[in-house]
Design a protein around this motif. Structure first.
Motif, PDB file in Angstrom:
ATOM      1  N   MET A  32       0.834  -1.206   0.000  1.00 24.85           N
ATOM      2  CA  MET A  32       0.000   0.000   0.000  1.00 24.85           C
ATOM      3  C   MET A  32       0.864   1.251   0.000  1.00 24.85           C
ATOM      4  SD  MET A  32      -2.914  -1.215   2.665  1.00 24.85           S
ATOM      5  CE  MET A  32      -4.036   0.156   2.666  1.00 24.85           C
ATOM      6  N   PHE A  36       1.570   4.165  -3.082  1.00 23.28           N
ATOM      7  CA  PHE A  36       1.334   5.592  -2.864  1.00 23.28           C
ATOM      8  C   PHE A  36       2.592   6.436  -2.980  1.00 23.28           C
ATOM      9  CE2 PHE A  36      -2.792   4.287  -2.067  1.00 23.28           C
ATOM     10  CZ  PHE A  36      -3.522   5.368  -2.550  1.00 23.28           C
ATOM     11  N   ASN A  52      -1.568  21.851  -2.293  1.00 22.82           N
ATOM     12  CA  ASN A  52      -2.528  22.124  -1.224  1.00 22.82           C
ATOM     13  C   ASN A  52      -1.843  22.235   0.143  1.00 22.82           C
ATOM     14  OD1 ASN A  52      -4.854  22.101  -2.884  1.00 22.82           O
ATOM     15  ND2 ASN A  52      -4.747  19.869  -2.947  1.00 22.82           N
ATOM     16  N   TRP A 179     -17.764  -1.851   4.920  1.00 23.19           N
ATOM     17  CA  TRP A 179     -17.077  -1.592   3.637  1.00 23.19           C
ATOM     18  C   TRP A 179     -17.144  -0.110   3.307  1.00 23.19           C
ATOM     19  CZ3 TRP A 179     -20.238  -5.529   0.275  1.00 23.19           C
ATOM     20  CH2 TRP A 179     -19.989  -6.830   0.716  1.00 23.19           C
ATOM     21  N   ILE A 180     -18.375   0.433   3.402  1.00 26.03           N
ATOM     22  CA  ILE A 180     -18.568   1.830   3.020  1.00 26.03           C
ATOM     23  C   ILE A 180     -17.766   2.741   3.957  1.00 26.03           C
ATOM     24  CG2 ILE A 180     -20.283   3.690   2.740  1.00 26.03           C
ATOM     25  CD1 ILE A 180     -20.664   1.521   0.700  1.00 26.03           C
ATOM     26  N   LYS A 183     -14.060   2.582   3.276  1.00 26.26           N
ATOM     27  CA  LYS A 183     -13.639   3.215   2.030  1.00 26.26           C
ATOM     28  C   LYS A 183     -13.699   4.735   2.145  1.00 26.26           C
ATOM     29  CE  LYS A 183     -12.393  -0.360  -0.106  1.00 26.26           C
ATOM     30  NZ  LYS A 183     -12.696  -1.319   0.944  1.00 26.26           N
ATOM     31  N   ILE A 184     -14.733   5.247   2.819  1.00 27.23           N
ATOM     32  CA  ILE A 184     -14.815   6.706   2.992  1.00 27.23           C
ATOM     33  C   ILE A 184     -13.626   7.169   3.835  1.00 27.23           C
ATOM     34  CG2 ILE A 184     -16.190   8.596   3.976  1.00 27.23           C
ATOM     35  CD1 ILE A 184     -18.686   7.002   3.176  1.00 27.23           C
ATOM     36  N   LEU A 186     -10.770   5.666   4.064  1.00 25.19           N
ATOM     37  CA  LEU A 186      -9.544   5.509   3.276  1.00 25.19           C
ATOM     38  C   LEU A 186      -9.339   6.690   2.317  1.00 25.19           C
ATOM     39  CD1 LEU A 186      -7.220   3.443   2.653  1.00 25.19           C
ATOM     40  CD2 LEU A 186      -8.633   2.590   0.819  1.00 25.19           C
ATOM     41  N   ILE A 187     -10.426   7.046   1.616  1.00 20.89           N
ATOM     42  CA  ILE A 187     -10.294   8.092   0.598  1.00 20.89           C
ATOM     43  C   ILE A 187     -10.292   9.492   1.223  1.00 20.89           C
ATOM     44  CG2 ILE A 187     -11.334   9.089  -1.505  1.00 20.89           C
ATOM     45  CD1 ILE A 187     -10.354   6.239  -1.937  1.00 20.89           C
ATOM     46  N   CYS A 188     -11.233   9.723   2.160  1.00 22.99           N
ATOM     47  CA  CYS A 188     -11.406  11.087   2.691  1.00 22.99           C
ATOM     48  C   CYS A 188     -10.586  11.280   3.966  1.00 22.99           C
ATOM     49  CB  CYS A 188     -12.875  11.375   2.966  1.00 22.99           C
ATOM     50  SG  CYS A 188     -13.929  11.046   1.586  1.00 22.99           S
ATOM     51  N   LEU A 191      -5.766   8.583   2.446  1.00 26.62           N
ATOM     52  CA  LEU A 191      -4.922   8.767   1.268  1.00 26.62           C
ATOM     53  C   LEU A 191      -4.732  10.243   0.910  1.00 26.62           C
ATOM     54  CD1 LEU A 191      -6.319   5.908  -0.986  1.00 26.62           C
ATOM     55  CD2 LEU A 191      -4.448   5.835   0.639  1.00 26.62           C
ATOM     56  N   PHE A 192      -5.699  11.055   1.324  1.00 24.84           N
ATOM     57  CA  PHE A 192      -5.608  12.490   1.027  1.00 24.84           C
ATOM     58  C   PHE A 192      -5.939  13.291   2.283  1.00 24.84           C
ATOM     59  CE2 PHE A 192      -6.990  10.375  -2.804  1.00 24.84           C
ATOM     60  CZ  PHE A 192      -6.076  10.844  -3.726  1.00 24.84           C
ATOM     61  N   PHE A 196      -7.206  18.618   0.462  1.00 24.44           N
ATOM     62  CA  PHE A 196      -7.288  18.297  -0.963  1.00 24.44           C
ATOM     63  C   PHE A 196      -8.734  18.354  -1.478  1.00 24.44           C
ATOM     64  CE2 PHE A 196      -3.199  16.669  -2.662  1.00 24.44           C
ATOM     65  CZ  PHE A 196      -2.425  16.958  -1.545  1.00 24.44           C
ATOM     66  N   PHE A 197      -9.684  18.473  -0.552  1.00 30.28           N
ATOM     67  CA  PHE A 197     -11.093  18.453  -0.955  1.00 30.28           C
ATOM     68  C   PHE A 197     -11.611  19.884  -1.139  1.00 30.28           C
ATOM     69  CE2 PHE A 197     -10.305  14.381   0.839  1.00 30.28           C
ATOM     70  CZ  PHE A 197     -11.123  13.515   0.127  1.00 30.28           C
ATOM     71  N   PRO A 198     -12.713  20.038  -1.890  1.00 32.54           N
ATOM     72  CA  PRO A 198     -13.301  21.372  -2.019  1.00 32.54           C
ATOM     73  C   PRO A 198     -13.703  21.908  -0.628  1.00 32.54           C
ATOM     74  CG  PRO A 198     -14.407  19.779  -3.461  1.00 32.54           C
ATOM     75  CD  PRO A 198     -13.445  19.022  -2.634  1.00 32.54           C
TER      76      PRO A 198
END
Lengths: 262, 264
Positions: A32, A36, A52, A179-180, A183-184, A186-188, A191-192, A196-198
Motif C-alpha cells: 500500500m 502511494f 494544497n 465496507w462503506i 472506504k470513505i 480511506l479516501i477522505c 490517502l488524502f 485536498f477536498f473542495p
C-alpha cells in the motif's frame, strides 16, 4: 478495571505468540505504501513544490502514518466476529459474565493493536525514511503529544468498528456498512489530507470521526500547539460519543435478542 | 472428446447455478451485498477526481483510461469471485483435507472445487464494471472487447489464485502467501502501470500478470491492435494451463484426512 487490564494483557501475550504472522501482513502494508509513494513521486514535479500546502516529504509521511492507523485498526474481521456472535446467539453468554461487553471487546482489541502498533510503526519508520531520506523533525515533547493523539485515534477507531459490528442487532449483516465506512475513511482522510477536498467538503469532513482519527498524521508533518489542543478536544468528544453509541446499540440490542436454546 | 467437454460445461453451469441459488436464499442480504459493493467501489472515483484535478493526466492516464482501469479491475475481480470463488479457498480445503468429496465426483476436480461457491458481492463488482463502461464508452465493438478482457482477466486472476493456493500441497500454512499475492494483484491493478518504473514494471508485466489483465487491454480499447489482443489471449491460455498443471502435480501429493463431509 483490573479485569479489563487482564484481558488486555492476555491479548498482548496471545498476539505475541503469533508474531510471525506480522511478516505476511507487513508485506500488504508495504504494498500500500509503495504504491502511494510511487503515485506521489509522479504527482510532484519538484520535491519542494507544495500541493494544497503539502510538500512531497510531508505528503509521504502523512500517507504513511494515516495508512498505519488504517492498517492497525481496520476491522473487517472484528465486525464479522461481532456479527457472527449476534447471529448465532453466542453474545447471550456475555449477559452473565462479570464484565461490560463493549469495554471487554475494546480492551481485547487494544491489546491486539498494542502489539501490531509496535511492529508496524517500526516498519513504517524504516520504509518512510528509506523513501524520504529522514524522519519528520519533532521535539521530544511534540513526539509525546503525537503518541497521545495516536493512542486516542486508535481507541476511537476501534470503538467505531465495535459500533458497526453491533449494528448486526438491527441489520442481519453489518459488513456492508463497514465496507462503506472503511472506504470513505480511506479516501477522505487516509490517502488524502482534507485540504485536498473542495471547501464545502472540508467543512463537512472536519466534523466526522475521520478527522480526529487522522489527527496524528497532520500533527506529525506540521506540529503546532493550537492544532494539537484542537485535535485533543475533538478526540475527547468523539471518544465519549463512540463509547456511548456502542453502549446504546448493545443495550437496546440485548433487550430484543431472541436466542433458541440448544 | 466434444461430448465430454459439453458435459463438463453443463455440470459447471449447473454447479454455478446452484451456488448462486444458495446465496440468493436470503434475497435481501444478497441484494444489499451487491448494492453496497457498487457503492464501495464508487468511492474510489473520488480519489481519481482529486488526483486529476491536480494533474490532467497521470502517466498518460486521463479520466477515460482511469474509468477503463477501474472498470476492468472490477469486472475481472467480479468474474473470478462470482464464478470461481472456490479457487480462492483451495489452500484451506487442502489443509483441512476436504478435497476428498470433490475427488469422488466423475468430473474435473479443479473445476468442481473452483465453482463450488460464489460470492454475492462479486455481482456488484461485475455490474459496477459494466456501469463504468457505459458511462465511459458505449460503443458496440469496445463492449465486446471489454467483456472479453473482463473474462480473460477473471480467468488470469483465478489461475493465479489456484497456483498460489496449490502451494499448500507442498508446504503447510501457505495461506498468507496466497493472500499477499492476491493483495498484490488487486492493489496494483487499480493504478496506472506507467507510474511504476524499473524492476517493478517488469514484475507487473511478467510474474504478476497485470499487463495482460489491465494495462494491455486498456491500450487495446483505446487503440485497437490484433497482435496485442492475441498476446492477452495467449497469456490467459498460458496461466490457465499453468494452474491446471500445478494443481494436478500437487494433487498427486494430497493425503486424505479421512474427514467425513457432505456437500449440500
Amino acid at each position: 478495571m483490573k479485569k479489563y487490564l487482564y484481558a488486555f494483557k492476555f491479548e498482548v501475550m496471545t498476539t505475541l505468540q503469533y508474531a510471525f504472522n506480522f511478516i505476511g501482513k507487513m508485506f500488504s502494508l508495504f504494498l500500500m505504501i509503495f504504491v502511494f509513494m510511487n503515485l506521489w513521486n509522479f504527482m510532484y514535479d519538484d520535491p519542494s513544490q507544495a500541493i494544497n500546502g503539502y510538500t512531497k516529504f510531508q505528503m509521504i509521511w502523512y500517507v504513511s502514518i494515516s495508512e498505519l492507523i488504517y492498517f492497525i485498526t481496520r476491522g473487517r474481521q472484528t465486525c464479522e466476529e461481532i456479527s457472527r456472535h449476534i447471529k448465532n446467539g453466542n453474545i447471550a453468554y456475555t449477559i452473565n459474565k462479570p464484565y461490560d461487553y463493549v469495554v471487554y471487546t475494546l480492551f481485547t482489541l487494544l491489546g491486539r493493536s498494542f502489539v501490531s502498533s509496535a511492529f508496524y510503526t517500526a516498519f513504517i519508520m524504516i520504509i518512510g525514511s528509506a523513501f524520504t531520506g529522514s524522519l519528520p523533525a519533532l521535539t521530544s515533547i511534540e513526539l509525546l503529544g503525537v503518541i497521545l493523539v495516536f493512542a486516542l485515534a486508535i481507541t476511537i477507531s476501534l470503538l467505531l468498528v465495535i459500533a458497526i459490528g453491533l449494528f448486526s442487532f438491527i441489520f442481519e449483516d453489518s459488513s456492508p456498512m463497514y465496507w462503506i465506512y472503511s472506504k470513505i475513511w480511506l479516501i477522505c482522510g487516509t490517502l488524502f489530507p482534507i485540504e485536498f477536498f473542495p471547501v464545502w467538503a472540508q467543512n463537512i469532513l472536519k466534523f466526522t470521526p475521520i478527522y480526529v482519527i487522522t489527527g496524528p498524521s497532520r500533527l506529525i508533518v506540521n506540529f503546532n500547539a493550537e492544532a494539537f489542543v484542537q485535535t485533543l478536544i475533538a478526540q475527547g468528544i468523539y471518544l465519549v460519543f463512540a463509547f456511548g453509541l456502542c453502549e446504546l446499540i448493545y443495550r437496546k440490542g440485548m433487550k430484543k435478542l431472541n436466542v433458541n436454546g440448544g | 472428446m466434444l461430448t465430454a467437454a459439453k458435459n463438463q460445461i453443463k455440470v459447471t453451469l449447473l454447479t454455478t447455478k446452484y451456488a448462486v441459488m444458495r446465496e440468493m436464499l436470503n434475497k435481501a442480504t444478497f441484494l444489499s451485498n451487491v448494492i453496497f459493493m457498487i457503492l464501495n467501489n464508487s468511492t474510489f472515483l473520488i480519489q481519481w477526481f482529486l488526483l486529476l484535478s491536480i494533474k490532467e493526466s497521470i502517466g498518460g492516464y486521463d479520466i477515460h483510461k482511469i474509468l477503463y482501469l477501474w472498470g476492468l479491475a472490477s469486472l475481472s475481480y467480479g468474474v473470478a469471485h462470482f464464478f470461481f470463488k472456490g479457487a480462492f479457498h483451495i489452500g484451506e480445503i487442502i489443509n483441512e483435507g476436504k478435497l476428498d468429496s470433490y475427488m469422488v465426483q466423475p468430473k474435473n476436480i479443479l473445476i468442481s472445487v473452483s465453482t463450488a461457491s460464489c460470492s454475492p458481492s462479486a455481482m456488484g463488482d461485475i455490474i459496477y464494471g459494466f456501469v463504468l463502461f457505459f458511462v465511459n464508452d458505449p460503443s458496440v465493438v469496445n463492449f465486446l472487447l471489454y467483456t472479453l478482457f473482463g473474462i480473460t482477466g477473471g480467468l488470469i486472476v483465478t489461475s493465479v489464485a489456484i497456483i498460489l493456493n496449490s502451494l499448500s500441497f507442498w508446504f503447510a500454512r501457505t495461506d498468507s502467501i496466497a493472500d499477499a499475492g492476491m493483495n498484490l494483484m488487486t492493489t496494483f491493478a487499480t493504478y496506472p502501470g506507467t507510474i511504476f518504473k524499473g524492476a517493478t514494471k517488469i514484475i507487473l508485466y511478467t510474474i504478476v500478470p497485470l499487463g495482460a489483465t489491465a494495462y494491455i487491454p486498456i491500450d487495446i480499447l483505446t487503440n485497437f491492435d490484433w497482435k496485442y489482443t492475441l498476446i492477452v489471449l495467449g497469456v490467459t491460455v498460458l496461466f490457465v494451463f499453468l494452474a491446471f498443471f500445478i494443481f494436478y502435480r500437487g494433487l498427486k501429493r494430497y493425503a486424505s484426512s479421512n474427514l467425513m463431509s457432505a456437500r449440500i
